[in-house]
Design a protein around this motif. Structure first.
Motif: not given
Length: 386
Positions: A77-105
């Motif tokens: 069961p997922l709280r967040w996914i990224s399909d914008t550009y799901p690889q490398g640096i864009p994925a890492a930056l989006e993931a970091a923003a999502a974690i900081e915003a409390g959307l996932c851990s």
């Protein structure tokens, strides 16, 4: 662009890299990389509540990238996914923003390829069925060659001075037992200059590989990363610049020659670092020219001065500014959707002090880059040992 002081890369994983992986498909390779990254982070799939990764099939959606299919396959069961550009640096930056915003851990980023490359001279993804590309038979190296030619003409740079980059990075791979090109050197400038021409000014040794394997990383909170007992590698800044859809309309140096400069400025501001603070660079070396161009973009020298900069600075292991210590895309590996993550993996290993014989002593800050001028977008990530 704000910094992410509470987010870290807690785990990294890379499968065996090879020209072809017999008996393995992309799904299997990506799962192997994911397990390695999770083991490295001291986590399991049950700890993951976010995923960024292109779905390779079989089954699932026909709408790519399809990160949610990974959740379906793994039963998560997922709280967040990224399909914008799901690889490398864009994925890492989006993931970091999502974690900081409390959307996932905790976010799993994964990608790669296996069982996909045939006997052709170029990988199929370098000749996409895009407008103005399929019609005329253009391919990735030719798109970058257009930009490189204009640069050489504008600044009067001899190609031999640029090809020195390939010598250094390929020799790093020659010495790296994990690299596809391990033991294939050592290389000298004559080897690079005499290699078969692919798309002027690029010879075969000026260009990156196309091979198989997978890579993954786990992005999570800094506090959770400390539970691993390993040195914490924090994400402290980053940025992206997008000029135009890649490999549709040909790139012009006048438009993309300094693409990434604004992203670098924002990343430095967010992190409080400057280019002088970077101990090691993991650049996206899709070709020799891109390394020279990125040195200019990152502020190490002025526009058109990259070759002059290399006259005074040693980018080899043991040098003043080590670049692509694992052999980069030219000599270590390029695995399609997993290639951008490989640059982050090597940066993390350097900052943890886990790079073995290629370790840069005392490395505490690193930069990873993605894509480049011919692709008409650029992204970068700044990492720091906490």
């Amino acid at each position: 662009m704000s910094s992410f002081p509470k987010v870290a890369v807690a785990g990294v994983g890379v499968t065996r890299q090879a020209r072809r992986l017999e008996g393995q498909d992309t799904l299997q390779a990506c799962l192997e990389a994911a397990r390695l990254a999770l083991d490295d982070a001291g986590m399991t799939f049950d700890d993951v509540d976010g995923i960024a990764g292109r779905w390779p099939g079989p089954g699932g959606t026909v709408f790519h990238p399809g990160s949610l299919d990974w959740g379906s396959m793994l039963g998560l069961p997922l709280r967040w996914i990224s399909d914008t550009y799901p690889q490398g640096i864009p994925a890492a930056l989006e993931a970091a923003a999502a974690i900081e915003a409390g959307l996932c851990s905790s976010v799993l980023v994964l990608g790669g390829q296996a069982g996909e490359l045939g006997e052709g001279a170029v990988a199929p993804y370098t000749r996409p069925d895009n407008e103005f590309v399929a019609t005329w038979g253009a391919f990735t190296a030719a798109q970058f060659a257009l930009v490189a030619h204009r640069y050489l003409h504008t600044y009067g740079v001899a190609w031999e001075r640029v090809s020195r980059v390939a010598v250094t990075i390929r020799n790093h791979g020659h010495a790296n037992s994990e690299a596809v090109m391990f033991g294939r050197g050592p290389y000298a400038i004559d080897d690079v200059m005499s290699a078969p021409r692919i798309a002027e000014p690029f010879g075969r040794l000026d260009l990156c590989l196309a091979n198989e394997g997978a890579a993954a990383m786990v992005i999570t909170s800094e506090s959770r990363a400390r539970d691993t007992g390993r040195p914490v590698v924090r994400i402290v800044g980053g940025g992206c610049e997008w000029h135009r859809q890649q490999y549709v309309q040909p790139a012009r140096y006048e438009d993309v020659g300094m693409i990434g400069q604004d992203a670098a400025r924002r990343a430095y501001e967010a992190s409080g670092l400057t280019h002088d603070d970077l101990d090691v660079l993991q650049l996206y070396d899709v070709n020799s020219f891109e390394v020279v161009r990125q040195l200019e973009v990152l502020g190490f020298c002025g526009q058109g001065e990259g070759a002059d900069f290399l006259d005074d600075v040693d980018i080899s292991l043991g040098g003043t500014l080590p670049v692509n210590t694992d052999g980069g895309l030219m000599s270590h590996s390029h695995i399609g959707w997993g290639a951008p993550t490989l640059r982050i993996v090597e940066a993390v290993r350097q900052l943890r002090g886990e790079a073995g014989t290629r370790q840069v002593p005392g490395a505490r800050t690193a930069m990873a880059g993605g894509a480049g001028s011919g692709a008409q977008y650029y992204n970068l990530l700044l990492l720091q040992r906490g």
